[in-house]
Design an enzyme around this catalytic site. Structure first.
Site, PDB file in Angstrom:
ATOM      1  N   GLY A  22       9.555 -17.486  11.728  1.00 36.74           N
ATOM      2  CA  GLY A  22      10.117 -17.634  13.176  1.00 36.74           C
ATOM      3  C   GLY A  22      10.153 -16.193  13.708  1.00 36.74           C
ATOM      4  O   GLY A  22      10.998 -16.176  14.746  1.00 36.74           O
ATOM      5  N   ARG A  79       0.674 -39.493  11.172  1.00 38.17           N
ATOM      6  CA  ARG A  79       0.864 -38.101  11.974  1.00 38.17           C
ATOM      7  C   ARG A  79       1.460 -38.392  13.516  1.00 38.17           C
ATOM      8  O   ARG A  79       2.408 -37.953  14.085  1.00 38.17           O
ATOM      9  CB  ARG A  79      -0.414 -37.527  12.217  1.00 38.17           C
ATOM     10  CG  ARG A  79      -0.642 -36.193  11.854  1.00 38.17           C
ATOM     11  CD  ARG A  79      -2.011 -35.708  12.060  1.00 38.17           C
ATOM     12  NE  ARG A  79      -2.609 -35.195  10.794  1.00 38.17           N
ATOM     13  CZ  ARG A  79      -1.971 -33.692  10.144  1.00 38.17           C
ATOM     14  NH1 ARG A  79      -1.122 -33.300  10.754  1.00 38.17           N
ATOM     15  NH2 ARG A  79      -2.566 -33.495   9.009  1.00 38.17           N
ATOM     16  N   HIS A 127      -2.299 -17.407  17.723  1.00 38.10           N
ATOM     17  CA  HIS A 127      -3.331 -17.819  16.554  1.00 38.10           C
ATOM     18  C   HIS A 127      -3.485 -16.435  16.128  1.00 38.10           C
ATOM     19  O   HIS A 127      -4.007 -15.294  16.692  1.00 38.10           O
ATOM     20  CB  HIS A 127      -4.683 -18.395  17.033  1.00 38.10           C
ATOM     21  CG  HIS A 127      -5.326 -18.871  15.696  1.00 38.10           C
ATOM     22  ND1 HIS A 127      -5.036 -19.566  14.765  1.00 38.10           N
ATOM     23  CD2 HIS A 127      -6.525 -17.986  15.193  1.00 38.10           C
ATOM     24  CE1 HIS A 127      -5.929 -19.607  13.877  1.00 38.10           C
ATOM     25  NE2 HIS A 127      -6.805 -18.582  14.189  1.00 38.10           N
ATOM     26  N   GLU A 192       1.345  -9.689  17.568  1.00 39.38           N
ATOM     27  CA  GLU A 192       1.792 -11.132  18.071  1.00 39.38           C
ATOM     28  C   GLU A 192       3.068 -10.834  18.894  1.00 39.38           C
ATOM     29  O   GLU A 192       3.234 -11.662  20.054  1.00 39.38           O
ATOM     30  CB  GLU A 192       1.797 -11.922  16.913  1.00 39.38           C
ATOM     31  CG  GLU A 192       0.494 -12.339  16.197  1.00 39.38           C
ATOM     32  CD  GLU A 192       0.733 -13.473  15.073  1.00 39.38           C
ATOM     33  OE1 GLU A 192       1.451 -14.121  15.289  1.00 39.38           O
ATOM     34  OE2 GLU A 192      -0.096 -12.824  14.136  1.00 39.38           O
TER      35      GLU A 192
HETATM   36  C1  GRF Z   1       1.946 -15.805  12.635  1.00 37.77           C
HETATM   37  O1  GRF Z   1       0.955 -14.935  12.091  1.00 37.77           O
HETATM   38  C2  GRF Z   1       1.304 -17.022  13.421  1.00 37.77           C
HETATM   39  O2  GRF Z   1       0.342 -16.317  14.424  1.00 37.77           O
HETATM   40  C3  GRF Z   1       0.768 -17.799  12.271  1.00 37.77           C
HETATM   41  O3  GRF Z   1       1.898 -18.004  11.476  1.00 37.77           O
HETATM   42  C4  GRF Z   1       2.614 -16.719  11.602  1.00 37.77           C
HETATM   43  C5  GRF Z   1       3.998 -17.301  11.840  1.00 37.77           C
HETATM   44  O4  GRF Z   1       4.973 -16.080  11.636  1.00 37.77           O
HETATM   45  N1  GRF Z   1       0.512 -18.979  12.869  1.00 37.77           N
HETATM   46  P1  GRF Z   1       6.379 -16.283  12.283  1.00 37.77           P
HETATM   47  O5  GRF Z   1       6.995 -17.487  11.794  1.00 37.77           O
HETATM   48  O6  GRF Z   1       6.320 -16.333  13.836  1.00 37.77           O
HETATM   49  O7  GRF Z   1       7.091 -15.239  11.865  1.00 37.77           O
END
Ligand code: GRF
Length: 219
Positions: A22, A79, A127, A192
């Site tokens: 998270g 799902r 992503h 990110e």
């Molecule tokens: C991130 O690299 C996201 O892009 C990928 O999984 C990771 C999750 O990290 N899909 P976090 O849970 O936000 O720390």
């Protein structure tokens, strides 16, 4: 002079979906605070939902006073059944039953078309690759094995096709000699945390500008 008419911007609730650590969710919550999203855009992170009850991010969210819900996907027969409950949980986090934004932040589930349609246009994802390169899993390993000199991350709108949809933000990092998937992932993750809040803030600013725009007059 009459007092100024107060401009009311309806509160735009934000719900974040996670599956694990998270850290992107934390970056969003902290950006919302530091950037005063509520005062500036009428936008508030109201809750976090995880498909894994043991996701560390859930505990952090609870400590922040956010609503935090876990729906264990393994307990659902299909799902569709999981996504129906997920939608119900997300919507219930907003006082009016309709959050303005749903942010996927490391949410590791393939979504059904019905779920995507329900939140179309207001659901975003981050992503860990430079889309359209490397949709799907194991992005860092695939980037290294392909001999890429650069890797990165993408914030995009969610559409029915996995890891497609309008690109809103990207960040680029170098792939360094000796990188492993883990070292590259860590480098990408720092970016990110920058681009996801930035992409959301830009959308909130645009939405708030429309909400307070004076009505057009025919002249
Ligand atoms: C991130 O690299 C996201 O892009 C990928 O999984 C990771 C999750 O990290 N899909 P976090 O849970 O936000 O720390």
């Amino acid at each position: 002079m009459p007092p100024p008419v107060p401009m009311t911007v309806p509160t735009a609730s934000i719900v974040v979906l996670i599956s694990g650590q998270g850290s992107n969710m934390e970056a969003l919550v902290q950006a919302a605070r530091q950037g005063r999203w509520e005062q500036r855009f009428g936008a508030r992170v109201v809750g976090v939902v995880s498909n894994r009850p043991d996701a560390p991010g859930l505990a952090w969210a609870r400590q922040q006073g956010l609503q935090a819900a876990a729906l264990d996907h393994r307990h659902y027969p299909t799902r569709e059944a999981f996504d129906a409950d997920l939608a119900h949980t997300i919507d219930a986090m907003d006082p009016h039953g309709q959050p303005a934004w749903v942010l996927l932040a490391g949410f590791m589930r393939i979504l059904t078309p019905g779920f995507v349609q329900r939140y179309e246009g207001r659901m975003l994802n981050i992503h860990p690759s430079l889309l359209p390169a490397f949709p799907g899993l194991h992005t860092h390993r695939r980037a290294i094995e392909s001999g890429c000199r650069f890797a990165g991350a993408t914030v995009h709108r969610v559409t029915a096709e996995l890891d497609h949809g309008d690109i809103l933000e990207q960040a680029v990092v170098p792939v360094l000699p000796g990188d492993t998937p883990d070292t590259l992932a860590a480098r990408v993750l720092t970016q990110e945390h920058v681009i996801y809040p930035r992409a959301v803030e830009r959308l909130l600013a645009a939405a708030a500008a429309v909400a307070v725009a004076p009505p057009q007059r025919n002249v």
